[in-house]
Write an enzyme that holds these catalytic residues in place. Sequence first.
Site, PDB file in Angstrom:
ATOM      1  N   ARG A 251     -15.792  13.486   0.508  1.00 21.60           N
ATOM      2  CA  ARG A 251     -15.599  14.803  -0.113  1.00 21.60           C
ATOM      3  C   ARG A 251     -16.919  15.406  -0.581  1.00 21.60           C
ATOM      4  O   ARG A 251     -17.013  16.617  -0.780  1.00 21.60           O
ATOM      5  CB  ARG A 251     -14.623  14.684  -1.284  1.00 21.60           C
TER       6      ARG A 251
ATOM      7  N   TYR B 225       1.757  -0.788  -8.850  1.00 20.51           N
ATOM      8  CA  TYR B 225       0.570  -0.918  -8.017  1.00 20.51           C
ATOM      9  C   TYR B 225       0.890  -1.624  -6.696  1.00 20.51           C
ATOM     10  O   TYR B 225       0.560  -1.129  -5.618  1.00 20.51           O
ATOM     11  CB  TYR B 225      -0.508  -1.687  -8.782  1.00 20.51           C
TER      12      TYR B 225
ATOM     13  N   LYS C 249       1.064  -0.121  -2.791  1.00 22.05           N
ATOM     14  CA  LYS C 249       0.309  -0.705  -1.680  1.00 22.05           C
ATOM     15  C   LYS C 249       1.246  -1.098  -0.540  1.00 22.05           C
ATOM     16  O   LYS C 249       0.921  -0.937   0.639  1.00 22.05           O
ATOM     17  CB  LYS C 249      -0.482  -1.917  -2.160  1.00 22.05           C
TER      18      LYS C 249
END
Length: 233
Positions: free
Chosen positions: A46, A134, A138
């Site tokens: 970015r 989390y 994933k």
Amino acid sequence: MATRIHMADSEPKTVLLAGATGLVGQWALESLLEAPDVGRVYAVTRRPLGREHSKLANRIVQFDQLESQLKGLSVHAALCCLGTTLRKAGSEEAFREVDVGHVVAFARAARSAQAQRFVVVSSVGADVRSKSFYLRTKGEMEAALVPIGFSSLDVLQPSVLLGRRAEMRPLELLAIAAMPFLNLFLRGSREIYRGIPARTVAAAMVGVLRSSRRGPQRHTYSGIQALARSRRK
């Protein structure tokens, strides 16, 4: 018998990389630039990387427009080191946007660029049924990559990543310092939970580019170590 990827072994590989500014991604970029069998690295970020190398092409992108911004690009493989933390993201929604949304967007762009192999960093214990947000996220990310259609999909599932981040709290520093000692007690089936240097994970990502195995493969601690050694050969 392993099936070879349709690419001459002597042909320098062109690789697409996302996450080159992160803990694993920085090492992955260095490993790719040093690899004699990699001829070109397209790093999508970015913000500008701020470095020059004869093999490196830095593409500044917006992840919600990746496919159109990388249109016309042709690569052999893609490495994905994208990821954040709940603390940095600020919310579960923002975390999921990066760890699932951006990863899947990058994978689709890589497939449009003809990538046959996709290598991604996930986490040990990733599971769509996990009670941990989390690990569930994933797991969702891993599941979303399968139908994209890569000939080879390699998922690296490390435990604690050892290495210095730009911002670290005292408890994180303490945990990383203690991990090599704790590793001594993680044996047998618990070996997969050993802490592993980010540099080793990055080397494994480059090592897997030399594999001729097809289909989805998951690599935990011992597999990651083996792939890292193959990168050095």
